[in-house]
Design an enzyme around this catalytic site. Structure first.
Site, mmCIF file in Angstrom:
data_model
loop_
_atom_site.group_PDB
_atom_site.id
_atom_site.type_symbol
_atom_site.label_atom_id
_atom_site.label_comp_id
_atom_site.label_asym_id
_atom_site.label_seq_id
_atom_site.Cartn_x
_atom_site.Cartn_y
_atom_site.Cartn_z
ATOM 1 N N ARG A 186 0.841 -1.200 0.000
ATOM 2 C CA ARG A 186 0.000 0.000 0.000
ATOM 3 C C ARG A 186 0.870 1.241 0.000
ATOM 4 N NH1 ARG A 186 -4.395 -2.131 -1.802
ATOM 5 N NH2 ARG A 186 -4.802 -4.046 -0.660
ATOM 6 N N ILE A 187 0.389 2.270 -0.655
ATOM 7 C CA ILE A 187 1.060 3.559 -0.593
ATOM 8 C C ILE A 187 0.669 4.222 0.722
ATOM 9 C CG2 ILE A 187 1.245 5.840 -1.652
ATOM 10 C CD1 ILE A 187 0.451 4.417 -4.321
ATOM 11 N N ASN A 230 11.958 0.858 3.364
ATOM 12 C CA ASN A 230 11.140 0.003 2.506
ATOM 13 C C ASN A 230 12.048 -0.923 1.700
ATOM 14 O OD1 ASN A 230 8.744 -0.827 1.024
ATOM 15 N ND2 ASN A 230 9.521 0.380 -0.677
ATOM 16 N N HIS A 266 12.368 -3.136 -1.718
ATOM 17 C CA HIS A 266 11.751 -3.079 -3.051
ATOM 18 C C HIS A 266 12.502 -4.017 -4.000
ATOM 19 C CE1 HIS A 266 9.337 -1.397 -6.251
ATOM 20 N NE2 HIS A 266 10.435 -1.434 -6.999
ATOM 21 N N ASP A 302 10.020 8.245 1.721
ATOM 22 C CA ASP A 302 9.696 9.673 1.714
ATOM 23 C C ASP A 302 8.296 9.826 1.131
ATOM 24 O OD1 ASP A 302 9.986 9.426 -1.019
ATOM 25 O OD2 ASP A 302 11.786 10.656 -1.162
ATOM 26 N N ALA A 303 7.953 11.038 0.691
ATOM 27 C CA ALA A 303 6.577 11.271 0.224
ATOM 28 C C ALA A 303 6.312 10.671 -1.152
ATOM 29 C CB ALA A 303 6.282 12.766 0.224
ATOM 30 N N GLY A 304 7.355 10.279 -1.878
ATOM 31 C CA GLY A 304 7.174 9.725 -3.217
ATOM 32 C C GLY A 304 6.961 8.218 -3.191
ATOM 33 N N ASP A 309 8.653 4.963 -3.834
ATOM 34 C CA ASP A 309 9.953 4.297 -3.996
ATOM 35 C C ASP A 309 11.045 5.270 -4.424
ATOM 36 O OD1 ASP A 309 8.667 1.876 -3.365
ATOM 37 O OD2 ASP A 309 8.140 1.537 -5.458
HETATM 38 C C1 GAR Z 1 9.244 -8.462 -1.618
HETATM 39 O O1 GAR Z 1 9.847 -8.796 -2.832
HETATM 40 C C2 GAR Z 1 9.199 -6.960 -1.458
HETATM 41 O O2 GAR Z 1 10.325 -6.302 -1.943
HETATM 42 C C3 GAR Z 1 7.994 -6.638 -2.284
HETATM 43 O O3 GAR Z 1 7.054 -7.613 -1.906
HETATM 44 C C4 GAR Z 1 7.757 -8.826 -1.630
HETATM 45 C C5 GAR Z 1 7.267 -9.360 -0.308
HETATM 46 O O4 GAR Z 1 7.600 -10.701 -0.165
HETATM 47 N N1 GAR Z 1 7.540 -5.321 -2.054
HETATM 48 C C6 GAR Z 1 7.102 -4.540 -3.039
HETATM 49 O O5 GAR Z 1 7.008 -4.888 -4.182
HETATM 50 C C7 GAR Z 1 6.715 -3.138 -2.609
HETATM 51 N N2 GAR Z 1 6.570 -2.302 -3.733
HETATM 52 P P1 GAR Z 1 7.137 -11.506 1.150
HETATM 53 O O6 GAR Z 1 5.643 -11.284 1.322
HETATM 54 O O7 GAR Z 1 7.488 -12.918 0.890
HETATM 55 O O8 GAR Z 1 7.906 -10.917 2.320
#
Ligand code: GAR
Length: 190
Positions: free
Chosen positions: A89-90, A103, A105, A137-139, A141
């Site tokens: 979620r954002i 975070n 990513h 931050d506010a953006g 990623d």
């Molecule tokens: C991870 O790859 C994480 O980086 C990604 O969700 C996955 C969670 O895996 N997050 C995003 O894409 C956020 N934009 P998990 O549920 O097995 O921990």
């Protein structure tokens, strides 16, 4: 020992890596897992560790109440650090201004931000993608990058196979960053 709150949305393999590390190293403890939906496997994992899980089911992006509830719930736990580990979620509040928030990513940011980073890397024909941990931050990623590691895209990779390899890297990377922040080795203040 520093206290962290972990945010997750689904499987929770990153949460599991953090929970394993907190049990072994005693550098940080997880005061709670916060999830945005019911019946996630992340909650099952938290229960096995005896870590409280708080469900704040998401309604929609216009839901200011949900954003406020998320922020107030997290801040009421008085964490030293908030870790978004697969939280899909954002966060539109200023939570990150009230408490340092990082975070994980699954790409080499700034390439492939957003919710479909692995599929986007494959669709773009990337030879290499990776894993990033960054300050929130506010953006979307866009915060300062704290750690990055490449993952090679193999012939025949699907988003599932590629994502699994990225997650293996992310688990180690995220534990390392959280450990370094909580031990004072990595400074994230001004
Ligand atoms: C991870 O790859 C994480 O980086 C990604 O969700 C996955 C969670 O895996 N997050 C995003 O894409 C956020 N934009 P998990 O549920 O097995 O921990």
């Amino acid at each position: 020992m520093k206290s962290i709150v972990v945010l997750a949305s689904g499987n929770g393999s990153l949460f599991q890596a953090l929970a394993d590390a907190s049990a072994q190293e005693k550098i940080f403890s997880i005061s709670a897992l916060v999830v945005d939906r019911k019946d996630t496997y992340a909650v099952t994992r938290a229960t096995k560790f005896g870590i409280p899980a708080i469900e704040i089911p998401f309604v929609d992006y216009e839901d200011d109440h949900w954003q406020r509830l998320l922020k107030e719930t997290v801040l009421s736990l008085q964490p030293d650090l908030v870790v978004s580990a697969g939280f899909m979620r954002i966060i539109r509040s200023d939570l990150f201004l009230k408490c340092p928030t990082i975070n994980a990513h699954p790409s080499l940011l700034p390439e492939f931000p957003g919710a479909h980073a692995v599929q986007d890397a494959l669709a773009a024909g990337a030879d290499v993608t990776g894993a990033t941990v960054h300050l929130m931050d506010a953006g979307i990623d866009t915060g300062r990058i704290l750690a990055q590691k490449e993952v090679v895209v193999l012939p025949g990779d699907t988003s599932a196979t590629l994502h699994e390899r990225i997650k293996t890297v992310e688990q180690i990377q995220l534990v390392s960053v959280v450990t370094d922040i909580c031990s004072g080795k990595l400074k994230i203040g001004e």
